[in-house]
Write an enzyme that holds these catalytic residues in place. Sequence first.
Site, PDB file in Angstrom:
ATOM      1  N   HIS A 149       0.820  -1.204   0.000  1.00 42.70           N
ATOM      2  CA  HIS A 149       0.000   0.000   0.000  1.00 42.70           C
ATOM      3  C   HIS A 149       0.861   1.264   0.000  1.00 42.70           C
ATOM      4  O   HIS A 149       0.354   2.374   0.142  1.00 42.70           O
ATOM      5  CB  HIS A 149      -0.908  -0.044   1.242  1.00 42.70           C
ATOM      6  N   HIS A 202      -9.332  11.292   2.437  1.00 43.75           N
ATOM      7  CA  HIS A 202      -8.435  10.146   2.310  1.00 43.75           C
ATOM      8  C   HIS A 202      -7.138  10.366   3.089  1.00 43.75           C
ATOM      9  O   HIS A 202      -6.150   9.667   2.895  1.00 43.75           O
ATOM     10  CB  HIS A 202      -8.134   9.921   0.819  1.00 43.75           C
ATOM     11  N   LYS A 241      -4.215  10.376   5.790  1.00 40.90           N
ATOM     12  CA  LYS A 241      -3.683   9.438   6.774  1.00 40.90           C
ATOM     13  C   LYS A 241      -2.676  10.205   7.633  1.00 40.90           C
ATOM     14  O   LYS A 241      -1.512  10.395   7.239  1.00 40.90           O
ATOM     15  CB  LYS A 241      -2.966   8.277   6.091  1.00 40.90           C
ATOM     16  N   LYS A 279       3.285   4.369  -1.277  1.00 38.78           N
ATOM     17  CA  LYS A 279       3.394   5.257  -2.438  1.00 38.78           C
ATOM     18  C   LYS A 279       4.722   5.994  -2.292  1.00 38.78           C
ATOM     19  O   LYS A 279       4.825   6.930  -1.509  1.00 38.78           O
ATOM     20  CB  LYS A 279       2.252   6.271  -2.514  1.00 38.78           C
ATOM     21  N   ASP A 287      16.523  10.598  -8.902  1.00 38.15           N
ATOM     22  CA  ASP A 287      17.969  10.855  -8.841  1.00 38.15           C
ATOM     23  C   ASP A 287      18.552  10.571  -7.460  1.00 38.15           C
ATOM     24  O   ASP A 287      19.647  11.048  -7.136  1.00 38.15           O
ATOM     25  CB  ASP A 287      18.282  12.307  -9.233  1.00 38.15           C
ATOM     26  N   ASP A 328       0.090  16.116  20.621  1.00 33.40           N
ATOM     27  CA  ASP A 328       0.487  17.271  21.435  1.00 33.40           C
ATOM     28  C   ASP A 328       1.007  18.455  20.612  1.00 33.40           C
ATOM     29  O   ASP A 328       1.873  19.213  21.094  1.00 33.40           O
ATOM     30  CB  ASP A 328       1.554  16.858  22.459  1.00 33.40           C
TER      31      ASP A 328
END
Length: 399
Positions: free
Chosen positions: A146, A317, A319, A148, A153, A324
Site C-alpha cells: 500500500h 483520504h 492518513k 506510495k 535521482d 500534542d
Amino acid sequence: MKVFFAILIILILLFALLLLDIFLGRAAYRKKAYEPVFSKKKSDIELIDNGNVLFQRLMDDIRQASSSIHVLFFIMKNDEVSHDMYALLKEKAETGMPVYLLLDWAVGRTIKKDTLQTMKSAGVRVYLLNRPAFPYFFFRMQKRNHRKITVIDGKIGYVGGFNIAGEYLGKKAKFGNWEDYHLRMTGEGVADLQTVFLKDLKRNGGNTETASDVFPELPQGNISHTIYASDGFSLEESYLSHIRLAKQSIIICTPYYIPSKRLQQALLEARKNGVSVTLIVPMKSDHPLVREAGFTYYAELLDAGCMIYRFYQGFYHVKAMVIDDIISIIGTANFDKRSFFLNEEMNVVIEDEAFTKTVLETIELDIKKSDPLTKEHYKKRSIRQRPAEWLGKALSYFL
C-alpha cells in the site's frame, strides 16, 4: 432441510480453512517480514494537500531527472491522468535512463496489457508486487503493498496518501474534491525511502543492479524525522506508543476508522486521563461496509467525550496523526486493521513544531468542511444501517 445443513457445513468448513490459511500464513510470513528501523534523519519536507499540485510537482521533478526514476504506487489506472504518467516514464526510459515502476498486483493487473507492454518495450522496468501464490494462497491474496514512494535521482523523495488516477485530482463526480496529504522531501531521509523501494523491488524478484548514484551524498535538512516501514506486524505497537506519549491532544485523520481493540482502548484511556481526542473521517465511502464498520466504534468515543468530525466537501483520504501539537505522523497507513495487520505501509514520524503547526492549520481547514457527529445524530442513524454495521465489524480484518 438436509441440503440446507449440507451447504451450511460446507460454508463453515470453508470459512475455517480460510482462517487457518491466514493464521498459518501470517505465522510463516512473520519470519521474513520487512520492518526496518531507520535512525532519525533531517530533511526539508513540504506538505502537499492538493492532488493537482502534487501531480504537477511530481511530473516536473521526473521531467528534470538526470540519473534515475523509481516510482511505486498502490493504484494507477487506465485513465488520462495515469496515461500522462505512463507516457512520461516511457519518454525518460527511451533516453536510456533507468526507470522503474512498481505497482501492487491486485490493482496493477487491471491496467491494460498493451499499456504495460508499451512501457516495457521502451525500457521501463515494470513489476507487479505481491502476486498470490501457494502455500497460504488466501493470506497472500490479502497482502498488499500500500506504499506510495517516488525517488528521483536519489535526491528527491515523495511519500503519502495520493495515488495516480483521475479521482485523486478531483476528476470523478462521485467523490468530488479529494482531500489527502503527501510529502515532498529533500535531504537525508530520501536515502531511507530509496532503501525501502529497492528492498520491495528485490523481494519481488527485481533486478537490484543499480548505479551507485541512486545513493548520492545528501545534505542535512531542517526537519527531524524518522522513516518507518511496516509489514503487518509492528504498526499497531508504533501507534500505541505514540498515543501513550500524549499529554494534551491526539488528532487522527483517516478514511477508515477500524481500530484494533488495543488502540480503541488506548484512545479511551488517553481521554480518561484528560487528553483531548479528535477524529476526522469522511462522510462518503469509497468501499463497501468501511463507513458502517466505523460506526460500531463511535459510541464509546462519543461517550468518553471524544470529538468526531465527518468531512463532507468531497472524499477524505488523509492518513495522519498529530500528538500534542509537536509530532506529526503522515504516510500511507490507514487507521484500520488491514493497515495494522496485513498491508505493507510507510509513515514519516516528524518531530518539528513549525511543520506540525502547518499540518494543524491544514487540519483546521478540513474541520471547517466537516460536520461534528454528536450523540444525538449517532442515535438517530437509520435502523437499516445496523445490519451493515454488524457485518462490517465482522469482516473488519479484511476491509
